[in-house]
Write an enzyme that holds these catalytic residues in place. Structure first.
Site, PDB file in Angstrom:
ATOM      1  N   SER A  95       0.609  -1.236   0.235  1.00 47.17           N
ATOM      2  CA  SER A  95       0.029   0.142   0.011  1.00 47.17           C
ATOM      3  C   SER A  95       1.013   1.246  -0.029  1.00 47.17           C
ATOM      4  CB  SER A  95      -0.964  -0.017   1.234  1.00 47.17           C
ATOM      5  OG  SER A  95      -1.859  -1.214   1.180  1.00 47.17           O
ATOM      6  N   THR A 119       0.824  -6.963   1.834  1.00 50.70           N
ATOM      7  CA  THR A 119      -0.061  -7.515   2.825  1.00 50.70           C
ATOM      8  C   THR A 119      -1.631  -7.294   2.702  1.00 50.70           C
ATOM      9  OG1 THR A 119       1.859  -7.483   4.320  1.00 50.70           O
ATOM     10  CG2 THR A 119      -0.323  -7.906   5.143  1.00 50.70           C
ATOM     11  N   CYS A 120      -1.881  -6.072   2.572  1.00 48.30           N
ATOM     12  CA  CYS A 120      -3.248  -5.573   2.587  1.00 48.30           C
ATOM     13  C   CYS A 120      -4.295  -6.217   1.601  1.00 48.30           C
ATOM     14  CB  CYS A 120      -3.469  -4.312   2.773  1.00 48.30           C
ATOM     15  SG  CYS A 120      -5.158  -3.737   2.301  1.00 48.30           S
ATOM     16  N   CYS A 124      -5.860  -7.392   4.829  1.00 52.60           N
ATOM     17  CA  CYS A 124      -7.194  -6.813   4.942  1.00 52.60           C
ATOM     18  C   CYS A 124      -8.429  -7.412   4.071  1.00 52.60           C
ATOM     19  CB  CYS A 124      -7.069  -5.225   4.825  1.00 52.60           C
ATOM     20  SG  CYS A 124      -5.683  -4.520   5.513  1.00 52.60           S
ATOM     21  N   LYS A 131      -9.187 -10.917   3.903  1.00 59.44           N
ATOM     22  CA  LYS A 131      -9.666 -11.445   5.403  1.00 59.44           C
ATOM     23  C   LYS A 131     -11.280 -10.803   5.327  1.00 59.44           C
ATOM     24  CE  LYS A 131     -10.150  -8.099   7.719  1.00 59.44           C
ATOM     25  NZ  LYS A 131      -8.993  -7.735   8.421  1.00 59.44           N
ATOM     26  N   GLY A 166      -4.030 -12.615  20.899  1.00 63.23           N
ATOM     27  CA  GLY A 166      -5.163 -11.836  21.567  1.00 63.23           C
ATOM     28  C   GLY A 166      -5.509 -10.523  20.605  1.00 63.23           C
ATOM     29  N   TYR A 180      -5.754  -8.489  16.900  1.00 63.64           N
ATOM     30  CA  TYR A 180      -6.676  -8.156  15.631  1.00 63.64           C
ATOM     31  C   TYR A 180      -6.846  -9.570  14.855  1.00 63.64           C
ATOM     32  CZ  TYR A 180      -6.351  -3.059  14.988  1.00 63.64           C
ATOM     33  OH  TYR A 180      -6.326  -1.550  15.411  1.00 63.64           O
ATOM     34  N   GLU A 226      -9.969 -11.994  14.580  1.00 68.50           N
ATOM     35  CA  GLU A 226     -10.788 -12.027  13.523  1.00 68.50           C
ATOM     36  C   GLU A 226     -10.995 -13.327  12.947  1.00 68.50           C
ATOM     37  OE1 GLU A 226      -9.943  -7.379  11.861  1.00 68.50           O
ATOM     38  OE2 GLU A 226      -8.994  -8.977  10.948  1.00 68.50           O
ATOM     39  N   ALA A 286     -10.942  -0.486  13.063  1.00 66.04           N
ATOM     40  CA  ALA A 286     -12.140  -1.657  13.234  1.00 66.04           C
ATOM     41  C   ALA A 286     -11.216  -2.734  13.256  1.00 66.04           C
ATOM     42  CB  ALA A 286     -13.050  -1.506  12.067  1.00 66.04           C
ATOM     43  N   HIS A 332     -33.059   7.928  12.200  1.00 66.43           N
ATOM     44  CA  HIS A 332     -34.179   6.747  12.817  1.00 66.43           C
ATOM     45  C   HIS A 332     -34.796   5.957  11.797  1.00 66.43           C
ATOM     46  CE1 HIS A 332     -36.389   5.225  15.965  1.00 66.43           C
ATOM     47  NE2 HIS A 332     -37.636   5.172  15.339  1.00 66.43           N
ATOM     48  N   GLU A 344     -28.005   6.197  16.017  1.00 65.31           N
ATOM     49  CA  GLU A 344     -28.819   7.118  16.592  1.00 65.31           C
ATOM     50  C   GLU A 344     -28.398   7.148  17.944  1.00 65.31           C
ATOM     51  OE1 GLU A 344     -33.157   6.904  16.723  1.00 65.31           O
ATOM     52  OE2 GLU A 344     -32.917   5.002  15.851  1.00 65.31           O
TER      53      GLU A 344
HETATM   54  P1  NDP Z   1      -1.477  -7.418  17.592  1.00 67.36           P
HETATM   55  O1  NDP Z   1      -0.372  -6.562  17.838  1.00 67.36           O
HETATM   56  O2  NDP Z   1      -2.946  -6.796  17.260  1.00 67.36           O
HETATM   57  O3  NDP Z   1      -1.573  -8.706  18.604  1.00 67.36           O
HETATM   58  C1  NDP Z   1      -0.715  -9.558  18.817  1.00 67.36           C
HETATM   59  C2  NDP Z   1      -0.994 -10.433  20.101  1.00 67.36           C
HETATM   60  O4  NDP Z   1       0.045 -11.471  20.084  1.00 67.36           O
HETATM   61  C3  NDP Z   1      -1.308  -9.645  21.252  1.00 67.36           C
HETATM   62  O5  NDP Z   1      -2.315 -10.225  21.943  1.00 67.36           O
HETATM   63  C4  NDP Z   1       0.062  -9.976  22.132  1.00 67.36           C
HETATM   64  O6  NDP Z   1      -0.361 -10.093  23.565  1.00 67.36           O
HETATM   65  C5  NDP Z   1       0.202 -11.402  21.682  1.00 67.36           C
HETATM   66  N1  NDP Z   1       1.739 -11.678  21.716  1.00 67.36           N
HETATM   67  C6  NDP Z   1       2.736 -11.103  21.262  1.00 67.36           C
HETATM   68  N2  NDP Z   1       3.900 -11.819  21.294  1.00 67.36           N
HETATM   69  C7  NDP Z   1       3.201 -13.114  22.071  1.00 67.36           C
HETATM   70  C8  NDP Z   1       4.289 -14.260  22.752  1.00 67.36           C
HETATM   71  N3  NDP Z   1       5.668 -14.269  22.467  1.00 67.36           N
HETATM   72  N4  NDP Z   1       3.420 -15.108  23.331  1.00 67.36           N
HETATM   73  C9  NDP Z   1       1.971 -14.801  23.463  1.00 67.36           C
HETATM   74  N5  NDP Z   1       1.329 -13.918  22.859  1.00 67.36           N
HETATM   75  C10 NDP Z   1       2.001 -12.965  22.331  1.00 67.36           C
HETATM   76  O7  NDP Z   1      -0.716  -8.290  16.205  1.00 67.36           O
HETATM   77  P2  NDP Z   1      -1.725  -9.123  14.959  1.00 67.36           P
HETATM   78  O8  NDP Z   1      -0.644 -10.178  14.709  1.00 67.36           O
HETATM   79  O9  NDP Z   1      -3.051  -9.593  15.382  1.00 67.36           O
HETATM   80  O10 NDP Z   1      -1.753  -7.896  14.033  1.00 67.36           O
HETATM   81  C11 NDP Z   1      -0.658  -7.175  13.446  1.00 67.36           C
HETATM   82  C12 NDP Z   1      -0.824  -5.963  13.037  1.00 67.36           C
HETATM   83  O11 NDP Z   1      -1.792  -5.822  11.926  1.00 67.36           O
HETATM   84  C13 NDP Z   1      -1.874  -5.134  14.263  1.00 67.36           C
HETATM   85  O12 NDP Z   1      -1.360  -4.461  14.965  1.00 67.36           O
HETATM   86  C14 NDP Z   1      -2.720  -4.484  13.298  1.00 67.36           C
HETATM   87  O13 NDP Z   1      -2.071  -3.072  13.370  1.00 67.36           O
HETATM   88  C15 NDP Z   1      -2.795  -5.028  11.911  1.00 67.36           C
HETATM   89  N6  NDP Z   1      -3.916  -5.479  11.613  1.00 67.36           N
HETATM   90  C16 NDP Z   1      -5.157  -4.554  11.418  1.00 67.36           C
HETATM   91  C17 NDP Z   1      -6.323  -5.280  11.220  1.00 67.36           C
HETATM   92  C18 NDP Z   1      -7.478  -4.238  10.935  1.00 67.36           C
HETATM   93  O14 NDP Z   1      -7.176  -3.125  10.911  1.00 67.36           O
HETATM   94  N7  NDP Z   1      -8.911  -4.754  11.244  1.00 67.36           N
HETATM   95  C19 NDP Z   1      -6.596  -6.569  10.893  1.00 67.36           C
HETATM   96  C20 NDP Z   1      -5.509  -7.434  11.278  1.00 67.36           C
HETATM   97  C21 NDP Z   1      -4.239  -6.984  11.435  1.00 67.36           C
HETATM   98  P3  NDP Z   1      -0.462  -8.591  24.360  1.00 67.36           P
HETATM   99  O15 NDP Z   1      -1.599  -8.118  24.030  1.00 67.36           O
HETATM  100  O16 NDP Z   1      -0.369  -9.179  25.681  1.00 67.36           O
HETATM  101  O17 NDP Z   1       1.060  -8.034  24.186  1.00 67.36           O
END
Ligand code: NDP
Length: 461
Positions: A15, A42-43, A48, A51, A178, A180, A184, A343, A438, A443
């Site tokens: 992008s 990636t997107c 995105c 997905k 935990g 995004y 998802e 989102a 409405h 709303e």
């Molecule tokens: P995120 O940063 O959202 O989440 C990573 C998760 O992995 C967190 O829950 C984190 O825990 C956990 N984690 C990291 N390292 C470890 C570990 N060693 N052991 C266990 N748990 C771990 O990353 P994602 O991979 O989900 O997505 C990457 C990026 O892509 C996002 O930051 C987002 O910006 C983008 N994205 C956006 C979307 C959207 O706009 N809808 C959709 C998908 C991706 P903790 O929270 O405790 O740190």
């Protein structure tokens, strides 16, 4: 006439990179761009866009069930994973074509190859086996899923990359993380009929989001049948005759067909020759940039996920536009990373912009929280037990709405519009004097007249 082959050479066709290359070329600059995989990045290719198509696919079984409440009898339905993959691949190929065409129309030279820096002005095009020179270089190589090499058995696990090309759906999946992607995909796989477990190390999923939404989504996902294990991590993954076995820190043993790791994404900087060219990386391997996306080498810029600022497509595009303003329009422009609406395409969806209640309470002496939790209209006849949550966070001192958070249908669409109001600095009074549309769910955002509670000096009153 400059002695360089190009005014601008962009490494990475996602992008950010494509936008920078296309717009610079359309301004008459001589531009080259190299991408080692597929244009769109990636997107478009494995993020995105596919997905969201999967999200749509995974929602149909609930639509079929809900239809009964509105008088419809839906016949027996079946789902064909391969048909979905085929349709998705066709659409992604179409979009990739549009990206290439845009570059081509702007007269940028497109290279299908990995590219690496030789020095501050020279790029090695690996497949072609030659070098080109450029006055300005942009690094826009994005990121890649964290492979979690420390996990024994990580080589048996997939990331979101592979999730888009599975040969068949597993009967059961375990998803680690935990954030995004984990959230998802847990909803996608569950919606497509896969027995789904999500395992997360913290106390509640989506650590950077508003607590109310996190709890609300957790409860809604469990109510659908997704198993969520918090305060736990996978310690080992082994192969069994049937599939994979994951052992967790808390002593759980899970037999599943697939384990997916969604543990964040790492900047793609390995082997690019950046250090040799003098480009500084941070401890995570991200390219260090100043406020104008300029690296530690004057003529080299970096945009998007490779800089690990905010890993979102629109942010990369915005950074690219600011780069073009700064470098080619004599109008130094810093990307604005403040108040970014976003989102999560979970089911129900999350749409959010601005500060969470927790962050606002720390930042301001007194905040007002307006909160509504209600059953959306469609659920009255469908009979689906689901709730929407809407929250506005207001700084009591100047009445500005500093956070807006939604859980429920179309939350992402609403977040986009709320993003404008928060960016414009609208006050709660502006919301109050706005006429409701409405009957809509949205709303509620303009009809919450009295605060549900206040937080003063960190204490709820
Ligand atoms: P995120 O940063 O959202 O989440 C990573 C998760 O992995 C967190 O829950 C984190 O825990 C956990 N984690 C990291 N390292 C470890 C570990 N060693 N052991 C266990 N748990 C771990 O990353 P994602 O991979 O989900 O997505 C990457 C990026 O892509 C996002 O930051 C987002 O910006 C983008 N994205 C956006 C979307 C959207 O706009 N809808 C959709 C998908 C991706 P903790 O929270 O405790 O740190």
């Amino acid at each position: 006439m400059s002695s360089f082959d190009y005014d601008l050479f962009v490494i990475g066709g996602g992008s950010g990179g494509v936008r920078a290359a296309r717009v610079a070329a359309s301004l008459g600059k001589r531009v080259g761009i190299a991408e080692e995989y597929r244009y769109g990045g990636t997107c478009v290719i494995r993020g995105c866009v596919p997905k969201k198509l999967f999200v749509y696919a995974s929602q149909y079984h609930e639509h079929f069930e809900d239809a009964a409440g509105f008088g419809w009898t839906v016949g027996e339905s079946t789902f064909d994973w391969n048909k979905l993959i085929e349709a998705k691949d066709k659409e992604i190929a179409r979009l990739e074509g549009i990206y290439r065409k845009g570059l081509d129309n702007a007269k940028a030279d497109i290279f299908d190859t990995r590219a690496e820096l030789v020095d501050a002005h020279t790029v090695h095009l690996v497949r072609a086996g030659r070098t080109v020179t450029a006055k300005t270089i942009v690094i826009a190589t994005g990121g890649a899923p964290n492979p979690h090499n420390a996990l024994p058995g990580h080589e048996y696990c997939i990331s979101s990359n592979e999730a888009f090309h599975l040969k068949a759906l597993p009967k059961a999946i375990l998803i680690a993380g935990g954030g995004y992607i984990a959230v998802e995909f847990a909803n996608i796989f569950h919606g497509l009929g896969v027995e789904t477990t999500l395992i997360y190390r913290g106390s509640e999923i989506l650590s950077r989001f508003d607590q109310d939404l996190r709890r609300g989504l957790h409860a809604a996902m469990e109510a659908k049948g997704i198993r969520i294990l918090c305060h736990d991590i996978i310690e080992e993954v082994t192969k069994t005759e049937e599939g994979l076995r994951a052992r967790t820190k808390n002593g759980k043993v899970l037999d599943v067909g697939t384990v997916m790791l969604a543990l964040g994404r790492d900047p793609n900087t390995k082997g690019l020759g950046l250090e040799a060219a003098g480009v500084k990386l941070d401890e995570r391997g991200a390219v260090v940039v100043d406020e104008y996306s300029r690296t530690t080498v004057d003529n080299i810029y970096a945009l998007g996920d490779v800089t690990d600022r905010v890993q979102l497509t629109p942010v990369a595009i915005h950074e690219a536009m600011c780069f073009v303003e700064t470098v080619y329009k004599n109008n130094p422009t810093k990307p604005d990373h403040d108040t970014i609406a976003t989102a999560v395409f979970s089911q129900p969806e999350i749409g959010t912009v601005g500060l969470t209640e927790e962050d606002a309470a720390k930042r301001f002496r007194e905040i007002e929280v307006y909160r509504a939790e209600f059953r959306p209209m469609k659920a009255t006849l469908s009979g689906r037990a689901e709730k929407m949550i809407m929250k506005l966070i207001v700084n009591a001192e100047d009445r500005k709405v500093v956070g807006a958070h939604i859980l429920g249908h179309d939350a992402g669409e609403m977040a986009q519009l709320l993003g404008i109001t928060l960016k414009a600095g609208c006050t709660k009074d502006d919301f109050d004097r706005t006429m409701a549309v409405h009957p809509t769910a949205a709303e509620e955002l303009v009809t919450m007249y009295s605060p549900s509670y206040r937080i003063r000096n960190g204490e709820r009153v």
